[in-house]
Design an enzyme around this catalytic site. Structure first.
Site, PDB file in Angstrom:
ATOM      1  CG  HIS A 174      56.619   1.257  14.977  1.00  0.00           C
ATOM      2  ND1 HIS A 174      57.097   0.067  13.688  1.00  0.00           N
ATOM      3  CD2 HIS A 174      55.779   0.611  14.856  1.00  0.00           C
ATOM      4  CE1 HIS A 174      56.694  -0.465  13.348  1.00  0.00           C
ATOM      5  NE2 HIS A 174      55.417  -0.269  14.021  1.00  0.00           N
TER       6      HIS A 174
ATOM      7  CD  GLU B 273      52.520   0.588  14.452  1.00  0.00           C
ATOM      8  OE1 GLU B 273      52.082   0.320  15.186  1.00  0.00           O
ATOM      9  OE2 GLU B 273      52.772   1.378  13.559  1.00  0.00           O
TER      10      GLU B 273
ATOM     11  CG  HIS C   1      52.891  -3.325  16.851  1.00  0.00           C
ATOM     12  ND1 HIS C   1      53.651  -2.418  15.935  1.00  0.00           N
ATOM     13  CD2 HIS C   1      53.237  -4.130  17.128  1.00  0.00           C
ATOM     14  CE1 HIS C   1      55.057  -3.307  16.162  1.00  0.00           C
ATOM     15  NE2 HIS C   1      54.615  -4.099  16.855  1.00  0.00           N
TER      16      HIS C   1
ATOM     17  CD  GLU D 202      49.423  -4.372  13.464  1.00  0.00           C
ATOM     18  OE1 GLU D 202      49.017  -3.345  14.378  1.00  0.00           O
ATOM     19  OE2 GLU D 202      50.474  -4.816  13.283  1.00  0.00           O
TER      20      GLU D 202
END
Length: 305
Positions: free
Chosen positions: A94, A131, A187, A269
């Site tokens: 992101h 995030e 992430h 993640e």
């Protein structure tokens, strides 16, 4: 806490071992002088010698490195494989500015198997820690660790582009253009409360449109397994209790960053931002350093063969 390397206790000071001289011991002066020379050159604190100095007395040695549970958990530089000549691409998931560029990140791009959004905003903790901030922080820490090993490291974005993206297609292309020996996308998840732990996402075998992951499936799995193992070891975190059936590994074919990669690549993640216990870890600088260290050790293990 930033990684500074293994810490050692300061060597303890030795007691002076000089004995008073008397006239009665004048005959032993030559031997005493010889003992003094040995003490000054070998046994004195800060001297270059080691081992025993006198009967029953050993030279104090530095204490062992801090325990593996502490933040300073890097391998000894002399023992770690050199990554000179290796290229690693880090993809911080992101972008902190994505929230303000909805039209740009919602444009559709071709990921081989289907069309998806250019990028997304990512998730955040309930307290608002995003995030995108998390991933960029871990990416910076990881870059530092890998560069210390001699690797050439490139980030897909680092404040050097407009305040959104890049698109997932561009993220994959950056790794491809760099001919990366390994690439990883960082992430954190946004699952319901109670879903905890980390997992590593591996590319499925995809051959569709402009995507062909078949050459990288094998090495990407090896990379992912090394990262999963070392991340768990260094952070103390458990594999996800909601993805991967406890293995810490998940295979997907719907992620453009994997589908379009031509170099070994995985996603990680690192935890669930929506779970209060995981969020407490993800918002800790000390824990993020451990996360970076765990990822780094996995990459070093993969590239060191």
């Amino acid at each position: 806490m930033s990684y500074t390397g293994p810490e050692f206790d300061s060597p303890q000071q030795r007691r002076s071992r000089r004995a008073p001289m008397t006239v009665a011991l004048a005959a032993l002066v030559p031997g005493a002088l010889l003992g003094w020379v040995v003490y000054e050159g070998v046994g004195k604190p800060g001297g270059s010698g080691g081992g025993q100095v006198g009967a029953g007395t050993s030279r104090s040695a530095p204490a062992s490195p801090v325990s593996p549970s502490d933040d300073a958990k890097a391998p000894s530089p002399s023992a770690a494989p050199s990554l000179k000549g290796k290229v690693v691409v880090i993809d911080p998931g992101h972008n902190p500015g994505n929230f303000q560029h909805a039209s740009e990140i919602n444009q559709q791009v071709d990921i081989g198997t289907n069309w998806k959004e250019c990028d997304t905003t990512g998730t955040s903790t309930n307290a608002g820690y995003t995030e995108a901030r998390f991933t960029l922080d871990v990416a910076h820490r990881l870059r530092t660790l890998l560069e210390r090993q001699g690797a050439t490291v490139r980030l897909t974005h680092d404040g050097d582009r407009p305040a959104w993206g890049p698109c997932v297609t561009q993220r994959a292309q950056i790794g491809n253009d760099a001919h990366a020996d390994a690439a990883i996308s960082i992430h954190a998840d946004g699952a319901p409360e109670g879903d905890r732990g980390f997992h590593v996402i591996l590319p499925a075998a995809v051959h569709s449109g402009g995507a062909d992951t078949r050459p990288i499936v094998g090495p990407s799995r090896t990379l992912g397994e090394r990262v999963e193992s070392d991340f768990a070891k260094v952070t103390g975190s458990s594999p996800s209790n909601y993805v991967g059936n406890g293995t810490g590994l998940d295979v997907r074919k719907d992620l453009g960053g994997l589908n379009l990669s031509t170099v070994p690549k995985v996603f990680i993640e690192c935890g669930n931002m929506r779970d209060s216990k995981d969020a407490a870890l993800l918002t800790s600088g000390a824990w993020r350093q451990k996360a970076a260290q765990g990822i780094s050790e996995g990459i070093v293990s993969f590239l060191g063969g």
